[in-house]
Design a protein around this motif. Structure first.
Motif, PDB file in Angstrom:
ATOM      1  N   LEU A 164       0.849  -1.182   0.000  1.00 51.50           N
ATOM      2  CA  LEU A 164       0.000   0.000   0.000  1.00 51.50           C
ATOM      3  C   LEU A 164       0.891   1.240   0.000  1.00 51.50           C
ATOM      4  O   LEU A 164       1.788   1.375   0.838  1.00 51.50           O
ATOM      5  N   GLU A 165       0.654   2.158  -0.965  1.00 49.52           N
ATOM      6  CA  GLU A 165       1.429   3.386  -1.051  1.00 49.52           C
ATOM      7  C   GLU A 165       0.709   4.509  -0.318  1.00 49.52           C
ATOM      8  O   GLU A 165      -0.520   4.637  -0.378  1.00 49.52           O
ATOM      9  N   CYS A 166       1.479   5.321   0.372  1.00 51.43           N
ATOM     10  CA  CYS A 166       0.927   6.463   1.108  1.00 51.43           C
ATOM     11  C   CYS A 166       0.279   7.437   0.121  1.00 51.43           C
ATOM     12  O   CYS A 166       0.884   7.824  -0.883  1.00 51.43           O
ATOM     13  N   VAL A 167      -0.959   7.836   0.398  1.00 50.25           N
ATOM     14  CA  VAL A 167      -1.678   8.728  -0.518  1.00 50.25           C
ATOM     15  C   VAL A 167      -1.124  10.151  -0.475  1.00 50.25           C
ATOM     16  O   VAL A 167      -1.461  10.979  -1.319  1.00 50.25           O
ATOM     17  N   GLY A 181       3.432   8.997  -1.374  1.00 51.62           N
ATOM     18  CA  GLY A 181       3.620   8.007  -2.421  1.00 51.62           C
ATOM     19  C   GLY A 181       4.529   6.846  -2.069  1.00 51.62           C
ATOM     20  O   GLY A 181       4.747   5.945  -2.885  1.00 51.62           O
ATOM     21  N   GLU A 182       5.080   6.833  -0.827  1.00 50.14           N
ATOM     22  CA  GLU A 182       5.993   5.758  -0.437  1.00 50.14           C
ATOM     23  C   GLU A 182       5.209   4.512   0.000  1.00 50.14           C
ATOM     24  O   GLU A 182       4.226   4.626   0.740  1.00 50.14           O
ATOM     25  N   PRO A 183       5.653   3.307  -0.463  1.00 51.06           N
ATOM     26  CA  PRO A 183       5.024   2.079   0.055  1.00 51.06           C
ATOM     27  C   PRO A 183       5.390   1.904   1.526  1.00 51.06           C
ATOM     28  O   PRO A 183       6.554   2.063   1.892  1.00 51.06           O
ATOM     29  N   PHE A 184       4.400   1.595   2.369  1.00 50.90           N
ATOM     30  CA  PHE A 184       4.699   1.554   3.799  1.00 50.90           C
ATOM     31  C   PHE A 184       4.162   0.317   4.508  1.00 50.90           C
ATOM     32  O   PHE A 184       4.619  -0.019   5.605  1.00 50.90           O
ATOM     33  N   THR A 185       3.216  -0.373   3.958  1.00 53.18           N
ATOM     34  CA  THR A 185       2.724  -1.610   4.559  1.00 53.18           C
ATOM     35  C   THR A 185       2.009  -2.403   3.493  1.00 53.18           C
ATOM     36  O   THR A 185       1.763  -1.917   2.375  1.00 53.18           O
ATOM     37  N   SER A 186       1.712  -3.642   3.820  1.00 53.16           N
ATOM     38  CA  SER A 186       0.997  -4.458   2.845  1.00 53.16           C
ATOM     39  C   SER A 186      -0.492  -4.152   2.883  1.00 53.16           C
ATOM     40  O   SER A 186      -1.035  -3.696   3.902  1.00 53.16           O
ATOM     41  N   GLU A 230      -4.534   4.992   5.158  1.00 48.52           N
ATOM     42  CA  GLU A 230      -3.944   5.148   3.838  1.00 48.52           C
ATOM     43  C   GLU A 230      -2.703   6.043   3.857  1.00 48.52           C
ATOM     44  O   GLU A 230      -2.122   6.323   2.810  1.00 48.52           O
ATOM     45  N   TYR A 231      -2.295   6.480   5.065  1.00 48.09           N
ATOM     46  CA  TYR A 231      -1.118   7.318   5.191  1.00 48.09           C
ATOM     47  C   TYR A 231       0.003   6.525   5.864  1.00 48.09           C
ATOM     48  O   TYR A 231      -0.239   5.700   6.758  1.00 48.09           O
ATOM     49  N   CYS A 232       1.248   6.807   5.477  1.00 44.90           N
ATOM     50  CA  CYS A 232       2.393   6.196   6.155  1.00 44.90           C
ATOM     51  C   CYS A 232       2.538   6.822   7.537  1.00 44.90           C
ATOM     52  O   CYS A 232       1.880   7.823   7.863  1.00 44.90           O
ATOM     53  N   GLY A 233       3.412   6.276   8.349  1.00 41.50           N
ATOM     54  CA  GLY A 233       3.551   6.752   9.714  1.00 41.50           C
ATOM     55  C   GLY A 233       3.962   8.201   9.816  1.00 41.50           C
ATOM     56  O   GLY A 233       3.425   8.959  10.638  1.00 41.50           O
ATOM     57  N   ASP A 234       4.914   8.637   8.986  1.00 41.22           N
ATOM     58  CA  ASP A 234       5.376  10.024   9.050  1.00 41.22           C
ATOM     59  C   ASP A 234       4.269  10.994   8.654  1.00 41.22           C
ATOM     60  O   ASP A 234       4.045  12.023   9.321  1.00 41.22           O
ATOM     61  N   CYS A 235       3.595  10.679   7.544  1.00 43.32           N
ATOM     62  CA  CYS A 235       2.536  11.576   7.087  1.00 43.32           C
ATOM     63  C   CYS A 235       1.363  11.582   8.049  1.00 43.32           C
ATOM     64  O   CYS A 235       0.720  12.624   8.280  1.00 43.32           O
TER      65      CYS A 235
END
Length: 721
Positions: free
Chosen positions: A665-668, A671-676, A704-709
């Motif tokens: 799954l890419e962060c919306v 755009g970085e992939p961060f988890t399955s 749908e967001y990575c941890g940083d975002c």
């Protein structure tokens, strides 16, 4: 190092061709011989040492007096006292084999000894201070014997010592032993009694109590003693029928009726019959101990576990002396004082976290390789076949008892009794526990027709009867799968040399010539170095990024040896069974691509790609089981065995195999992939209702967001996109 080799015929009592031996020895500055070296040849030896400026000697000598005279000459010439190494040319060669075979064997043994010395480790020592407190349980005679040299406490353990002599300097303690914990210098005994320390020894309870249920020295009450008015006779109320517990701290323990819990016993804790050797051992350890350091430890590569996972337990399962401990589920500790140099942990360890210092795996490898080289194989021995050793069998011989029994066979043969046996090429090991799959497979890769593990059998000081049965079974399964047939046996020389000779002859005679040429392979002990060739003759491929493991670790050394064998055989199957340090990974659809397996893997044999695939490197896997044990979805199953089809040389150089196709799954926002996708869906199903709408002004779910975002949006006031 300038090395000289000296061969002797023991005054003509050894049927050895000295000239042929000299011609067969290589990699030395000079090879000399004498009919009676320790007498007539000493002056000539001194001259040779001086002429060639020698600082290391290899000498064929067995008798203690001969060795002393030769050492004296060497020291007079300025050599170090330990600069002379001796080879058994008599009991182990000329007295038990025919002349040509004995000649061949002596030259091979000299070459092997020379190769081994070049890989000899620098000695190191370890020490531990201890007191002189010794607990003797239930044995007044032993307590009295030790009382002149040690601070002895005799624990009654239910016995009455009223008539015992010699206990004037011995402290006698009441109580039955319920537990013995700790290690040398810090043992703690738990004692259960029915009389407290308030006892004044007035003997009232002994006179009034139930007959045979109350001891007088020390005063104590049998657990089976009935209650009654007699208890009230104690003027200090010291009788407690409910029982009291006391603890006793000592440095060493003698417990004839005890069980150490270790197959081979523990340092400082002596069970079973007490003899002079037991007394001597206790006295030698009073005040502490200093001993050689037997192990090299590289715990950074240990596969014991991480993140509260147990993982590999090979060393703790193998150690017969309780010298390896698991103080926590994911931690391993070694006690260098308790270690007795058997090598069990080192032969079982796949990663090289624990390695025997002497003989090291490299030294053993060099001795095996040197003993197998002949002129035909590009080596140096000018004979082979009927004039020498026709079936080269490497014999890993226990140096504690088996080696001496073989020497006794030689002495019997010299007297005209049974004692002769087929010639094998002995490589001395501390104990047969030292020998593992890597040693056996390497010997076959070096060109041995067979491998015999020669140990103590029922008399083993460490692992008990037939300790290598499982190893032999595994190795024979592997060699059969490789197309070599069964080529491994365990033998124990006993009181009947004829029976041993018949068993060894049956093994040797049943061996076909190995398709692997002798003397061509020299091990590097690694898999991430280019070798002479891989399967089918193509160059072996380096593993991605290399491995941090020490050279000659079990996994790498075995794989290198298998690759050498595969250049000369046609395996009967792809999966080579019996090799316990190799595993193949199977992953079910339950996998959500959580990074647990890749984080836990101690050899980096598992990785997750940005594209959402889980990949496995069979070449690096040591089959520790951490990934299977730690997988939160229980999606991983590990299978034993070396799968040739998964090695990079069978896959156009690619060591990585996809074991699970997933989707990342890419962060919306970034755009970085961060988890399955699977992990995100699982978490959302479990807690989605609790966090619905928490993203300020966001059009997307928080998942749908990575941890940083996600952090920036929630706490930085940023708007979702």
């Amino acid at each position: 190092m300038n090395t000289g080799a000296f061969a002797c015929a023991c005054g003509g009592t050894c049927d050895v061709d000295l000239e042929a031996v000299r011609e067969g020895v290589r990699d030395v500055e000079v090879a000399a011989s004498s009919r009676l070296l320790c007498r007539d040849g000493l002056d000539s030896m001194a001259h040779v040492i001086d002429e060639y400026d020698l600082d290391q000697l290899l000498v064929t000598a067995v008798d203690g007096g001969c060795k002393d005279r030769i050492r004296a000459v060497a020291e007079e010439q300025g050599l170090h006292p330990d600069a002379t190494a001796f080879v058994d040319h008599r009991e182990g060669a000329a007295w038990v084999h025919d002349g040509p075979e004995a000649t061949d064997k002596v030259a091979r043994l000299l070459n092997a000894a020379n190769a081994g010395l070049r890989a000899e480790a620098v000695s190191r020592t370890v020490s531990r201070d201890a007191g002189e407190r010794v607990a003797v349980i239930g044995d007044p005679e032993t307590a009295a014997t030790l009382s002149d040299t040690a601070d002895v406490t005799l624990v009654a353990d239910g016995r009455d010592f009223s008539g015992a002599d010699g206990l004037g300097d011995v402290t006698v303690e009441r109580g039955r032993v319920t537990a013995v914990e700790g290690s040398f210098g810090g043992f703690e005994l738990t004692l259960a009694a029915r009389v407290t320390d308030d006892c004044i020894g007035c003997m009232e309870c002994v006179r009034e109590g139930p007959e045979g249920k109350v001891t007088a020295r020390p005063v104590d009450v049998d657990p089976d003693a009935p209650g009654g008015e007699w208890v009230d006779v104690c003027p200090t109320d010291a009788i407690d029928l409910d029982g009291v517990t006391r603890r006793l701290s000592v440095d060493q323990v003698i417990h004839p009726a005890g069980d150490s819990g270790a197959r081979g016993g523990r340092v400082g804790y002596y069970t079973g019959p007490v003899d002079g050797a037991t007394i001597a051992a206790v006295e030698s350890h009073l005040g502490g101990v200093e001993k050689p350091e037997f192990l090299d430890l590289e715990m950074d590569v240990c596969a014991a576990g991480a993140s509260s996972q147990e993982g590999c337990t090979a060393c703790t399962d193998a150690c017969p002396h309780d010298a390896v401990d698991r103080p926590a589920v994911d931690r391993v500790e070694f006690d260098p004082i308790a270690c007795q140099n058997c090598g069990a942990c080192t032969s079982a360890c796949p990663t090289g976290a624990t390695m025997l210092r002497e003989p090291s795996n490299e030294r053993i490898a060099r001795e095996v390789e040197a003993s197998l080289r002949t002129e035909e194989s590009g080596g140096w021995l000018p004979w082979r076949g009927s004039e020498g050793i026709g079936t080269p069998v490497v014999a890993f011989v226990c140096s504690e008892r088996a080696r001496e029994r073989l020497r006794e066979y030689g002495r019997r043969a010299a007297r005209g009794e049974d004692g002769r046996y087929p010639p094998v090429l002995p490589v001395s090991v501390n104990c047969t526990d030292t020998v593992g799959e890597p040693h056996v497979v390497h010997a076959l890769a070096a060109g041995a027709d067979g491998v015999a593990v020669v140990g103590c059998g029922d008399a083993c000081l460490h692992s008990g009867p037939d300790p290598k049965a499982a190893l032999v079974e595994r190795c024979n399964r592997a060699t059969a799968d490789l197309g070599l047939g069964e080529r491994v046996a365990f033998l124990a020389p006993g009181d009947d040399p004829a029976a041993f000779a018949a068993e060894l002859a049956g093994f040797v005679d049943g061996l076909d010539d190995s398709p692997v040429p002798a003397g061509e392979h020299e091990a590097t002990g690694r898999i991430d170095e280019p070798t002479a060739g891989g399967v089918g003759g193509s160059p072996a491929v380096q593993a991605d990024g290399g491995r941090p493991n020490p050279t000659f670790d079990g996994h790498g050394w075995t794989l290198e040896s298998v690759r050498t064998i595969l250049r000369h055989v046609d395996p009967e199957r792809d999966v080579i069974r019996g090799l316990s340090d190799f595993g193949s990974m199977e992953v079910s659809d339950a996998c959500n691509l959580t990074p647990t397996c890749s984080n836990l893997c101690p050899t980096d044999a598992v990785r997750r790609t940005d594209g959402g695939n889980l990949e496995f490197n069979h070449e690096l896997c040591v089959n520790c089981g951490l990934c299977e044990e730690g997988c939160p979805e229980t999606a991983i199953t590990m299978r034993d065995g070396l799968d040739l089809s998964l090695l990079p040389e069978r896959r156009d150089g690619d060591p990585w195999v996809t074991v699970h196709d997933g989707e990342m799954l890419e962060c919306v926002r970034c755009g970085e992939p961060f988890t399955s996708v699977g992990s995100a869906e699982k978490v959302q199903a479990e807690v989605g209702d609790l966090v619905e709408g928490v993203v300020p002004g966001g059009e997307h779910s928080v998942f749908e967001y990575c941890g940083d975002c996600r952090t920036s949006l929630l706490f930085g006031g940023g708007a979702g996109r």
